[in-house]
Design an enzyme around this catalytic site. Sequence first.
Site, PDB file in Angstrom:
ATOM      1  N   CYS A  94     -38.030   7.069  47.388  1.00 23.25           N
ATOM      2  CA  CYS A  94     -38.204   7.931  48.184  1.00 23.25           C
ATOM      3  C   CYS A  94     -36.912   7.736  49.367  1.00 23.25           C
ATOM      4  O   CYS A  94     -36.189   8.349  49.351  1.00 23.25           O
ATOM      5  CB  CYS A  94     -39.491   7.682  49.620  1.00 23.25           C
ATOM      6  SG  CYS A  94     -39.696   9.753  50.910  1.00 23.25           S
ATOM      7  N   HIS A 193     -44.463   6.944  46.048  1.00 20.34           N
ATOM      8  CA  HIS A 193     -45.514   5.851  46.831  1.00 20.34           C
ATOM      9  C   HIS A 193     -46.753   5.575  46.713  1.00 20.34           C
ATOM     10  O   HIS A 193     -47.076   6.026  45.119  1.00 20.34           O
ATOM     11  CB  HIS A 193     -45.407   6.708  48.759  1.00 20.34           C
ATOM     12  CG  HIS A 193     -44.450   6.717  49.316  1.00 20.34           C
ATOM     13  ND1 HIS A 193     -43.180   5.824  50.011  1.00 20.34           N
ATOM     14  CD2 HIS A 193     -43.910   7.700  50.029  1.00 20.34           C
ATOM     15  CE1 HIS A 193     -42.331   6.329  50.797  1.00 20.34           C
ATOM     16  NE2 HIS A 193     -42.560   7.773  50.513  1.00 20.34           N
TER      17      HIS A 193
HETATM   18  N1  GLN Z   1     -37.123  10.036  56.272  1.00 28.89           N
HETATM   19  C1  GLN Z   1     -37.693  10.135  54.202  1.00 28.89           C
HETATM   20  C2  GLN Z   1     -37.936  11.819  54.721  1.00 28.89           C
HETATM   21  O1  GLN Z   1     -39.289  11.966  55.159  1.00 28.89           O
HETATM   22  C3  GLN Z   1     -38.069   9.942  53.152  1.00 28.89           C
HETATM   23  C4  GLN Z   1     -39.195   9.769  53.785  1.00 28.89           C
HETATM   24  C5  GLN Z   1     -40.152   7.835  52.798  1.00 28.89           C
HETATM   25  O2  GLN Z   1     -39.542   7.133  52.797  1.00 28.89           O
HETATM   26  N2  GLN Z   1     -41.407   8.389  52.768  1.00 28.89           N
HETATM   27  O3  GLN Z   1     -37.705  12.726  53.267  1.00 28.89           O
END
Ligand code: GLN
Length: 240
Positions: A94, A193
């Site tokens: 992510c 995740h």
């Molecule tokens: N901040 C980034 C987004 O919102 C990554 C989010 C995350 O790592 N869950 O796309």
Amino acid sequence: MKLTIAHLYPELLNLYGDGGNLIAMKNRLNWRNIECDIVKVPLGQPFIANQYDIVFIGGGQDFEQEVILSDLKGDKTKQIIDAINSNVTFLGICGGYQLLGNYYKTKDGQTYDFIGALDLYTIGQEKRMIGDFMFSCPYIDNQLVVGFENHSGKTYLGKSVKPLGIIKKGYGNNGEDKTEGARFKNVFCSYSHGSLLPKNPALCDYILQTALQKKYNINLEELDNTLENKAHEFIVNRLK
Ligand code: GLN
């Protein structure tokens, strides 16, 4: 035999249990009598990327991604790019995935230059892409990979980067082109995740295999994945 894994920014980029990927990699190596050291590399610590066999970067909110940008600039960026180009194995989840790309444009129109190691970019938006998701992965004979996504960023891949898979349920990279994640040399990226690897043992072993091949030219022996497959099937059935 031993593999050493760098965990970049463990205190900042570790959303939704992403550290579980390290536990899965370590255990699946140890169960084959292969040692595994995990080295935390927090903000401000020097980082010599090619001292490691695998580099892991977890997810984080926009704020945390902005916090580490100044630390990433300069030598760390060069280290990461050089390591990627010399086929060191990376796993980016992510936010850690997005950081390896060229830039991130926030929903407020602010553009942040990221590492530029992979030809991809991310555009933030108001609407978040959240939920269990599932994709087929060509690197493990198109087996299904399951996970949980929570991101506002839409990522678009350049020509030199292949997707990690094709979305079957959920959003993936951007909810538009059915791609999920990215693969470039031995870099594996995903929006998953959960964490990704414990309930996707074939993908975990494939990623480990790239580092073992590079260092020792060996293949991993099979393991009994009964428990992992039960966890995997639970999510697959939930998404049917
Ligand atoms: N901040 C980034 C987004 O919102 C990554 C989010 C995350 O790592 N869950 O796309």
